[in-house]
Design an enzyme around this catalytic site. Structure first.
Site, PDB file in Angstrom:
ATOM      1  N   TYR A 199       0.829  -1.195   0.000  1.00 35.57           N
ATOM      2  CA  TYR A 199       0.000   0.000   0.000  1.00 35.57           C
ATOM      3  C   TYR A 199       0.868   1.251   0.000  1.00 35.57           C
ATOM      4  O   TYR A 199       1.796   1.393   0.798  1.00 35.57           O
ATOM      5  CB  TYR A 199      -0.920   0.014   1.222  1.00 35.57           C
ATOM      6  N   HIS A 221      -2.044  15.824  -3.220  1.00 32.44           N
ATOM      7  CA  HIS A 221      -3.480  15.916  -2.995  1.00 32.44           C
ATOM      8  C   HIS A 221      -3.836  16.239  -1.551  1.00 32.44           C
ATOM      9  O   HIS A 221      -4.980  16.588  -1.236  1.00 32.44           O
ATOM     10  CB  HIS A 221      -4.173  14.613  -3.426  1.00 32.44           C
ATOM     11  N   ARG A 256     -13.774  22.565  50.985  1.00 25.17           N
ATOM     12  CA  ARG A 256     -13.947  21.329  51.749  1.00 25.17           C
ATOM     13  C   ARG A 256     -13.803  20.076  50.881  1.00 25.17           C
ATOM     14  O   ARG A 256     -13.277  19.054  51.331  1.00 25.17           O
ATOM     15  CB  ARG A 256     -15.319  21.351  52.430  1.00 25.17           C
ATOM     16  N   ASN A 296     -13.785   9.778   2.829  1.00 19.53           N
ATOM     17  CA  ASN A 296     -12.900   9.027   1.943  1.00 19.53           C
ATOM     18  C   ASN A 296     -13.622   7.838   1.299  1.00 19.53           C
ATOM     19  O   ASN A 296     -13.137   6.709   1.316  1.00 19.53           O
ATOM     20  CB  ASN A 296     -11.669   8.576   2.729  1.00 19.53           C
ATOM     21  N   ASN A 313     -14.009   4.534   2.985  1.00 18.11           N
ATOM     22  CA  ASN A 313     -12.813   3.817   3.409  1.00 18.11           C
ATOM     23  C   ASN A 313     -12.557   4.131   4.881  1.00 18.11           C
ATOM     24  O   ASN A 313     -12.298   3.235   5.685  1.00 18.11           O
ATOM     25  CB  ASN A 313     -11.627   4.252   2.545  1.00 18.11           C
ATOM     26  N   GLN A 314     -12.641   5.395   5.228  1.00 14.36           N
ATOM     27  CA  GLN A 314     -12.569   5.810   6.624  1.00 14.36           C
ATOM     28  C   GLN A 314     -14.007   5.969   7.127  1.00 14.36           C
ATOM     29  O   GLN A 314     -14.532   7.069   7.232  1.00 14.36           O
ATOM     30  CB  GLN A 314     -11.791   7.124   6.749  1.00 14.36           C
TER      31      GLN A 314
END
Length: 499
Positions: free
Chosen positions: A60, A88, A284, A412, A415-416
């Site tokens: 990848y 990009h 307190r 995305n 994808n995300q």
């Protein structure tokens, strides 16, 4: 040659970073890349090369497109693939991140890459180390990261600046990046696709912002435990709310830790006998409140320590097993949760500081001190402006403290499809920590002024020492004057940090 030479102890990338390393990265810093570390990098790089030589093993980002376009081939030329990675991502917007944060993020990135599991060229880590030895700061816009596949957009801007593209700061001056590199004596980084992706595919901005925010909040937390003691002593409160038997029965470790510190600070205090049997909760219940914050901060400590030791990247390369592991080690969920917790702690501590200052300026609750601690009420106004500002600070913290980690928004091309929004959480925590710092300084200034207008001198040695330090650094408010600088001076003194 670099414009500024480091003067502090070096950072060894062969061991996990500490929060102090990130703080020191704001100034020129020596970062060690020793032969053993370079050999580890070279071994990982050789493994990447062997994998890329096999057409049947896709990698990848090295042979493919990015994100949702992973199913398409990348560019064949390695230099072009670098451009393909970064161009990009030039979509960030907003003001530049603070230089100290950007430099800390690149130190975190260097440590992650230096562990040898990213397949990067050795000169990438050496280039980051060389940059950190100068005053150069890449210009990185604040907005654009969701903290999922790493801090892609901000780290892309940093990487482009190190290549001589975009802009960078040198000695505080914003310049074209190529000119800043030239003046700093740095060569532009030469990268291929894997190098470029490895530089951006991690949550280093999120980690750095969370770590730096944690440092500031911890400093304010310690200061507030001391200032609460000073408040109780100046007002003449009974210290029974800190009794060790009482706190032990509460059974929370943070409360025990905080109460022990407070007992040491307020040891020897003599109650005035003029206070009510039970103090307001802001006094307190302070060991319970500050103790709960301590327990929460310990959780954040653990997340930050793990992040600083981690490899945040995808894919990872394991030469011993001839393995390329594609996965999600760039996913910033732990830091997102931690930063959200940090924001909640900040809101609670800020509220405590504001409530304590409000008590201190109110003659119906402060054992008869003048309203607003004015030396001549009416002709003077004492802490009135400061108290108004603290209200605004708390309102701002509360407005911003909504958890970011629950706001996942798919992006995305799905994808995300789940994202942690850790960058938003971390940058928000970083900002709120400064407001807490100002609230702490405001309370400290109020306590310094309270003794000037009739509050008793502290009877505990530890409290008297703190008051004397404040009095030496800050003159009394008599007559009125602008107090913005005094608030910051007091905050710096009691926290030991600057913002």
């Amino acid at each position: 040659m670099p414009t500024t030479h480091p003067t502090t102890a070096p950072v060894d990338l062969g061991v996990p970073l500490r929060g102090d390393d990130l703080r020191r990265a704001a100034a020129p810093l020596t970062v060690l890349v020793d032969p053993a570390l370079r050999a580890r990098l070279d071994r990982g790089r050789a493994h990447l090369r062997s994998v890329l030589a096999d057409d049947e093993r896709p990698v990848y980002g090295a042979t493919t497109g990015f994100g949702a376009l992973v199913g398409y081939a990348g560019r064949a030329d390695e230099a072009d693939q670098c451009d393909n990675t970064l161009a990009h991502l030039g979509a960030g917007q907003g003001p530049d991140l603070p230089g100290a944060l950007t430099r800390a993020a690149l130190l975190v990135r260097a440590r992650s890459l230096a562990q040898g599991l990213s397949g990067v060229s050795g000169h990438v880590v050496e280039g980051l180390a060389a940059m950190l030895a100068t005053t150069l700061v890449p210009a990185v816009p604040r907005y654009g990261s969701v903290g999922a596949s790493g801090d892609l957009i901000p780290l892309a801007y940093a990487t482009q600046a190190l290549r001589g593209r975009g802009h960078a700061y040198l000695d505080g001056e914003r310049l074209p990046a190529a000119e800043a590199l030239r003046r700093a004596g740095l060569a532009p980084l030469v990268l291929d696709g894997r190098d470029a992706l490895a530089l951006v595919n991690g949550t280093s901005v999120t980690t750095a912002a969370t770590a730096l925010a944690l440092d500031r909040v911890r400093a304010a937390h310690r200061a507030l435990s001391d200032l609460t003691c000073l408040l109780a002593d100046v007002l003449g409160c009974d210290t029974g709310f800190l009794d060790p038997r009482l706190i032990a029965a509460y059974a929370h470790p943070g409360a025990a830790t905080v109460a022990e510190r407070m007992r040491a600070t307020i040891a020897g205090a003599v109650p005035s006998g003029e206070r009510p049997l039970q103090e307001p909760y802001s006094i307190r219940c302070s060991p319970q409140l500050l103790g709960a914050a301590e327990d929460a901060l310990c959780y954040v400590d653990g997340v930050v320590a793990a992040d600083l030791a981690s490899v945040s990247d995808n894919p990872l390369f394991f030469p011993d097993d001839d393995l390329v592991a594609h996965g999600g080690n760039f996913f910033g969920q732990p830091a997102a949760f931690a930063a959200d917790v940090l924001a909640m702690v900040t809101a609670t501590l800020g509220n405590l500081a504001e409530r304590q200052l409000d008590l201190l300026v109110d003659p119906t609750r402060n054992t008869g001190l003048p309203p607003m601690l004015a030396a001549g009420p009416g002709s003077q106004h004492g802490l009135q402006g400061v108290q108004l500002a603290t209200t605004a600070f708390v309102a701002e913290i509360r407005r911003a403290a909504v958890p970011a980690s629950t706001q996942s928004l798919p992006t995305n091309l799905h994808n995300q499809d789940v994202v942690p929004l850790g960058t938003q959480a971390a940058l928000r925590a970083y900002d709120l920590a400064e407001l807490l710092w100002l609230l702490t300084g405001s309370l400290a200034l109020g306590l310094r002024q309270a003794v000037h207008v009739g509050g008793r001198r502290p009877t505990a040695a530890g409290c008297a020492e703190l008051l004397d330090a404040l009095a030496e650094a800050i003159p009394p408010v008599d007559p009125d004057r602008p107090l913005d600088a005094d608030v910051r001076r007091a905050a710096e003194l009691v926290t030991g940090t600057r913002c």
